[in-house]
Design a protein around this motif. Structure first.
Motif, PDB file in Angstrom:
ATOM      1  N   VAL A  55       0.803  -1.224   0.000  1.00  0.00           N
ATOM      2  CA  VAL A  55       0.000   0.000   0.000  1.00  0.00           C
ATOM      3  C   VAL A  55       0.837   1.276   0.000  1.00  0.00           C
ATOM      4  O   VAL A  55       2.015   1.256   0.341  1.00  0.00           O
ATOM      5  CB  VAL A  55      -0.958   0.023   1.213  1.00  0.00           C
ATOM      6  N   ASP A  59       2.441   4.500   1.459  1.00  0.00           N
ATOM      7  CA  ASP A  59       2.940   4.703   2.815  1.00  0.00           C
ATOM      8  C   ASP A  59       3.868   5.918   2.824  1.00  0.00           C
ATOM      9  O   ASP A  59       5.081   5.790   2.773  1.00  0.00           O
ATOM     10  CB  ASP A  59       3.671   3.440   3.287  1.00  0.00           C
ATOM     11  N   GLU A  69      -3.368  10.812   6.732  1.00  0.00           N
ATOM     12  CA  GLU A  69      -2.638  10.019   5.735  1.00  0.00           C
ATOM     13  C   GLU A  69      -2.318   8.636   6.267  1.00  0.00           C
ATOM     14  O   GLU A  69      -2.321   7.649   5.521  1.00  0.00           O
ATOM     15  CB  GLU A  69      -1.351  10.728   5.316  1.00  0.00           C
ATOM     16  N   VAL A  74      -5.458   6.629   5.972  1.00  0.00           N
ATOM     17  CA  VAL A  74      -5.673   6.210   4.582  1.00  0.00           C
ATOM     18  C   VAL A  74      -4.782   5.006   4.260  1.00  0.00           C
ATOM     19  O   VAL A  74      -5.239   4.037   3.634  1.00  0.00           O
ATOM     20  CB  VAL A  74      -5.407   7.375   3.597  1.00  0.00           C
ATOM     21  N   SER A  75      -3.541   5.025   4.707  1.00  0.00           N
ATOM     22  CA  SER A  75      -2.645   3.889   4.465  1.00  0.00           C
ATOM     23  C   SER A  75      -3.197   2.620   5.106  1.00  0.00           C
ATOM     24  O   SER A  75      -3.204   1.553   4.486  1.00  0.00           O
ATOM     25  CB  SER A  75      -1.242   4.209   5.004  1.00  0.00           C
ATOM     26  N   CYS A  94      -6.081   1.374   3.065  1.00  0.00           N
ATOM     27  CA  CYS A  94      -5.607   0.689   1.854  1.00  0.00           C
ATOM     28  C   CYS A  94      -5.110  -0.719   2.191  1.00  0.00           C
ATOM     29  O   CYS A  94      -5.368  -1.675   1.451  1.00  0.00           O
ATOM     30  CB  CYS A  94      -4.495   1.488   1.190  1.00  0.00           C
ATOM     31  N   GLN A 133      -8.165  -2.891   2.725  1.00  0.00           N
ATOM     32  CA  GLN A 133      -8.817  -3.222   1.455  1.00  0.00           C
ATOM     33  C   GLN A 133      -8.002  -4.246   0.666  1.00  0.00           C
ATOM     34  O   GLN A 133      -8.577  -5.174   0.091  1.00  0.00           O
ATOM     35  CB  GLN A 133      -9.049  -1.965   0.615  1.00  0.00           C
ATOM     36  N   ASN A 134      -6.682  -4.091   0.650  1.00  0.00           N
ATOM     37  CA  ASN A 134      -5.862  -5.084  -0.051  1.00  0.00           C
ATOM     38  C   ASN A 134      -6.026  -6.462   0.577  1.00  0.00           C
ATOM     39  O   ASN A 134      -6.064  -7.475  -0.131  1.00  0.00           O
ATOM     40  CB  ASN A 134      -4.391  -4.671  -0.040  1.00  0.00           C
ATOM     41  N   THR A 161      -9.397  -7.885  -0.459  1.00  0.00           N
ATOM     42  CA  THR A 161      -9.357  -8.282  -1.871  1.00  0.00           C
ATOM     43  C   THR A 161      -8.520  -9.542  -2.059  1.00  0.00           C
ATOM     44  O   THR A 161      -8.891 -10.446  -2.814  1.00  0.00           O
ATOM     45  CB  THR A 161      -8.820  -7.130  -2.737  1.00  0.00           C
TER      46      THR A 161
END
Length: 192
Positions: free
Chosen positions: A43, A45, A116, A119-120, A123, A126-127, A130
């Protein structure tokens, strides 16, 4: 139409959120879990801080987590009865694979805004969701009032600058869900 990697699209479009109580065995084994964690490492970073971590909750510690849930309920609702506290404890035993996503806002790394870092972490989550989908597992997120309690902080051994954000659960969906209506990009994209 623009060409996309169909396997990636299938993993993205096929993902559904399942409450942990709807996830049963089998869950990911050690090799699959390793791949899921490798997904997290890919992700964005800013500052290369890795401002997040994940804490696995093994079966042997589920009862401890259940006690935290029951205590959080008792603190929120002193009139809750033993049946309600028992249901709170049971939540710790849902899903064959359970972990906590932790945000780290280390004071030595405040040059990067907390937003931030969050957000990392998002991500990374979410990864992982997925990647689990691509490996054939279902997944879900859960949070709740117990996340910020002292009991949870103590159980997870959180540093003063860390916060438990949510639980991630992985397993096999006991009731696979059909796709839900997704918003059209025009509903969430504007032009300045």
């Amino acid at each position: 139409m623009i060409e996309v990697n169909e396997e990636l699209w299938a993993a993205l479009a096929g993902r559904r959120n399942y409450p942990p109580r709807r996830l049963s065995a089998p869950g990911p084994d050690a090799a699959a879990l390793g791949r899921i964690f490798e997904g997290a490492a890919q992700v964005p970073d800013h500052g290369l801080l890795r401002p997040w971590r994940f804490i696995l909750v093994p079966d042997a510690r589920r009862a401890d987590l259940g006690e935290v849930f029951a205590q959080a309920l008792a603190e929120r609702d002193p009139d809750s009865d033993e049946a309600a506290r028992s249901r709170a404890r049971e939540k710790a035993f849902h899903a064959p694979c359970l972990m906590v996503a932790v945000l780290s806002d280390d004071p030595d790394a405040r040059r990067i805004p907390k937003s931030e870092k969050l957000v990392s972490l998002g991500c990374a989550v979410q990864n992982m969701l997925t990647m689990a989908q691509a490996l054939g597992f279902s997944s879900g997120l859960a949070s709740g009032a117990a996340m910020g309690t002292e009991g949870m902080r103590s159980l997870l051994h959180l540093a003063p600058y860390e916060e438990a954000v949510c639980f991630l659960a992985f397993g096999t969906a006991s009731d696979p869900r059909p796709p839900r209506e997704r918003p059209h990009p025009s509903e969430f994209v504007t032009t300045l």
